[in-house]
Design an enzyme around this catalytic site. Structure first.
Site, short mmCIF file in Angstrom:
data_model
loop_
_atom_site.label_atom_id
_atom_site.label_comp_id
_atom_site.label_asym_id
_atom_site.label_seq_id
_atom_site.Cartn_x
_atom_site.Cartn_y
_atom_site.Cartn_z
CE LYS A 60 -43.69 -2.76 17.80
NZ LYS A 60 -43.06 -4.06 17.79
CE LYS A 95 -43.96 -11.74 15.30
NZ LYS A 95 -45.51 -11.73 15.20
CE LYS A 132 -48.50 -4.01 11.25
NZ LYS A 132 -48.27 -5.39 11.17
P1 ATP Z 1 -45.10 -6.84 13.54
O1 ATP Z 1 -43.48 -6.55 13.28
O2 ATP Z 1 -44.73 -8.40 12.70
O3 ATP Z 1 -46.10 -5.41 13.50
P2 ATP Z 1 -44.00 -7.41 16.07
O4 ATP Z 1 -42.56 -7.79 16.23
O5 ATP Z 1 -44.62 -5.91 16.33
O6 ATP Z 1 -44.69 -7.33 15.25
P3 ATP Z 1 -46.36 -8.63 17.66
O7 ATP Z 1 -46.13 -10.24 17.05
O8 ATP Z 1 -46.78 -7.52 17.36
O9 ATP Z 1 -44.81 -8.49 17.39
O10 ATP Z 1 -46.07 -8.42 19.04
C1 ATP Z 1 -46.05 -9.09 19.98
C2 ATP Z 1 -45.92 -9.20 21.34
O11 ATP Z 1 -44.79 -8.54 21.92
C3 ATP Z 1 -47.24 -7.79 21.83
O12 ATP Z 1 -47.59 -7.11 22.76
C4 ATP Z 1 -45.60 -6.35 21.32
O13 ATP Z 1 -46.50 -5.22 22.06
C5 ATP Z 1 -44.71 -7.17 21.68
N1 ATP Z 1 -43.58 -6.13 21.22
C6 ATP Z 1 -43.50 -6.63 19.81
N2 ATP Z 1 -42.46 -6.31 20.32
C7 ATP Z 1 -41.70 -5.61 21.16
C8 ATP Z 1 -40.32 -4.51 21.55
N3 ATP Z 1 -39.96 -4.30 20.98
N4 ATP Z 1 -41.14 -4.55 22.66
C9 ATP Z 1 -41.41 -4.40 23.67
N5 ATP Z 1 -41.81 -5.55 23.59
C10 ATP Z 1 -42.98 -5.74 22.11
#
Ligand code: ATP
Ligand code: LTN
Length: 338
Positions: free
Chosen positions: A202, A205, A121
Site C-alpha cells: 500500500k 506516508k 509497527k
Molecule cells: P502511515 O504509513 O504513517 O501509517 P498512511 O499512509 O497509512 O500512514 P494514514 O494517515 O494512516 O496514512 O491514513 C489516512 C487515511 O487514508 C485512512 O483512512 C487510510 O485508510 C487512508 N489511506 C492511507 N493510505 C491509503 C492507500 N494507499 N490507499 C487508500 N487509502 C489509504
C-alpha cells in the site's frame, strides 16, 4: 436515540494522523469520500494528533504542531468545506483521551494483540510504547464520542473499525445500550492505492518518507510527481486492460479511473494499442491537474493563519458540544461522577 441531541442527518467521522504529508492514497481512499459525503451527512473530520504520539521516537514537538496545522489546511484545500463540515484537532477535545481510558478498561488485550497494524509497527523493535497497542481503543473513542454512523476510511482501516464496533458492543453489553455502533464506509474504487515502486504494498506516508518514488505526495512539485509516475513499476507486456492488468498497471489505471471518473470501456479504448509510457504520461497529467489547485489553496491557507485558527477553534467548540454529553452519559453509566 442520540445522546448528543437530535441528529437531522446521519453522522460521519474520520481522521488522519499528522505524521507527515498526505499522499494520493489518502486523498483517494479517504478525502475524496469525505468530500463527496459532506453534504448528505453531518461530517466531522479530525486531525488525530494523539495517535501521532504512539511512535514517540518519531515525534518532534514543533514538527507535530506544524503538521497538525498543515493537515487541517490540506483538508480544506482538498475540498472539505469548513462551512458545512466540522474540522478540528483531536487533542483540543479532552473527551477523546478520557473516553479512551474507560473503553480501554473493557477491551481485552487479546483483541489488541491481534491487530495487523500493531504487529507490523511493533515488529523488530526492541521496545514499543503501550499507546501503540491501545491505539485502536483511542480510535474507537474518536468514533463513538460523536455517535458516528459511518466511518469513511481506506481498506487498511477496516480492521480498526471492526474492533471499534466490538468495543462499543462490549461496552453496551456491560453497561447498557448507550453507544452507537459504527459502520465502515470503504470506497468501491481506490480503497487501496499501491506504492509506485512496489505495487505489492500500500502507498503509505511512512514508506514515502524513506523511499523515493514510492508515493505521490499532495504537496510534491509537479516534476517530482511526474518522475515518480514515469518510473512506476509495471511489467514487460503492453496490454492495457483492467481485467488482465498486472498490479502495477492496475494501480495506474485505477488512479486514472478515479481521478477522471471516466468509464473503464472508454479508458481501455483510449489506451488500446498504446504502450505503458503513454498511460504513465496521461496518469501524470491527471495527477498534476488534481494537485495544482490543492497546492494553490494550501499556500493561501498557510498565509492566513488567523483564518485557520478560527476554523479550528470553532471546530473544537462544536466537537466538544457533541462529545461532552456523550462522555457524561458514559461516566454516569459506569458509575463515575456524582
Ligand atoms: P502511515 O504509513 O504513517 O501509517 P498512511 O499512509 O497509512 O500512514 P494514514 O494517515 O494512516 O496514512 O491514513 C489516512 C487515511 O487514508 C485512512 O483512512 C487510510 O485508510 C487512508 N489511506 C492511507 N493510505 C491509503 C492507500 N494507499 N490507499 C487508500 N487509502 C489509504
Ligand atoms: N487509524 C486511522 C486514523 C484515525 C481514524 C480515527 C480514522 C484515528 N482515529 C477515527 C477514522 C476514525 C488511520 O488512518 N491510520
Amino acid at each position: 436515540m442520540s445522546i448528543s441531541g437530535t441528529k437531522t442527518k446521519k453522522r460521519i467521522l474520520s481522521g488522519v494522523q499528522p505524521t507527515g504529508n498526505l499522499h494520493m492514497g489518502t486523498y483517494i481512499g479517504a478525502l475524496m469520500q469525505w468530500r463527496a459525503n459532506q453534504v448528505d451527512y453531518e461530517s466531522l473530520f479530525c486531525v488525530v494528533d494523539l495517535h501521532a504520539l504512539t511512535v514517540p521516537e518519531a515525534v518532534d514537538p514543533e514538527v507535530l504542531r506544524r503538521n497538525s496545522r498543515e493537515i487541517s489546511a490540506l483538508y480544506i484545500a482538498c475540498g472539505i468545506d469548513p462551512e458545512i463540515s466540522n474540522i478540528f484537532v483531536q487533542s483540543d477535545v479532552h473527551e477523546h483521551a478520557e473516553l479512551s481510558w474507560i473503553l480501554g478498561c473493557v477491551t481485552p488485550l487479546g483483541w489488541l494483540y491481534r491487530m495487523t497494524q500493531f504487529k507490523t509497527k511493533s515488529d523488530k523493535r526492541d521496545s514499543v510504547g503501550s499507546g501503540l497497542l491501545t491505539y485502536p481503543v483511542l480510535q474507537a473513542a474518536d468514533i463513538v464520542l460523536y455517535e458516528a454512523d459511518q466511518v469513511p476510511v481506506g481498506q487498511d482501516q477496516k480492521q480498526h473499525i471492526e474492533i471499534a464496533r466490538e468495543i462499543a458492543q462490549r461496552f453496551n453489553h456491560l453497561f447498557g445500550d448507550l453507544l452507537t455502533i459504527p459502520e465502515p464506509m470503504i470506497p468501491k474504487m481506490g480503497a487501496k492505492v499501491m506504492g509506485l515502486d512496489d505495487p505489492s504494498r500500500k502507498m503509505s506516508k511512512s514508506i514515502g518518507m524513506e523511499v523515493k518514488g514510492h508515493s505521490i505526495g499532495l504537496l510534491d512539485p509537479p516534476k517530482v510527481a511526474r518522475k515518480a509516475i514515469m518510473r512506476a513499476v509495471t511489467d514487460s507486456g503492453n496490454d492495457i486492460r483492467f481485467d488482465h492488468a498486472s498490479p502495477g498497471v492496475l494501480n495506474l489505471l485505477t488512479l486514472y479511473e478515479v481521478l477522471t471518473d471516466e468509464s473503464r470501456e472508454s479508458i481501455e479504448a483510449r489506451f488500446s494499442g498504446k504502450g505503458y509510457g503513454h498511460l504513465k504520461k496521461d496518469v501524470a497529467d491527471v495527477v498534476i491537474a488534481t494537485l495544482e489547485p490543492i497546492q494553490a489553496r494550501f499556500t493561501e491557507l498557510m498565509n492566513e493563519p488567523g483564518y485557520l485558527d478560527g476554523i479550528l477553534d470553532k471546530g473544537a467548540e462544536r466537537a466538544r458540544s457533541i462529545a461532552a454529553p456523550v462522555l457524561t452519559a458514559v461516566k454516569q453509566a459506569v458509575g463515575l461522577g456524582r
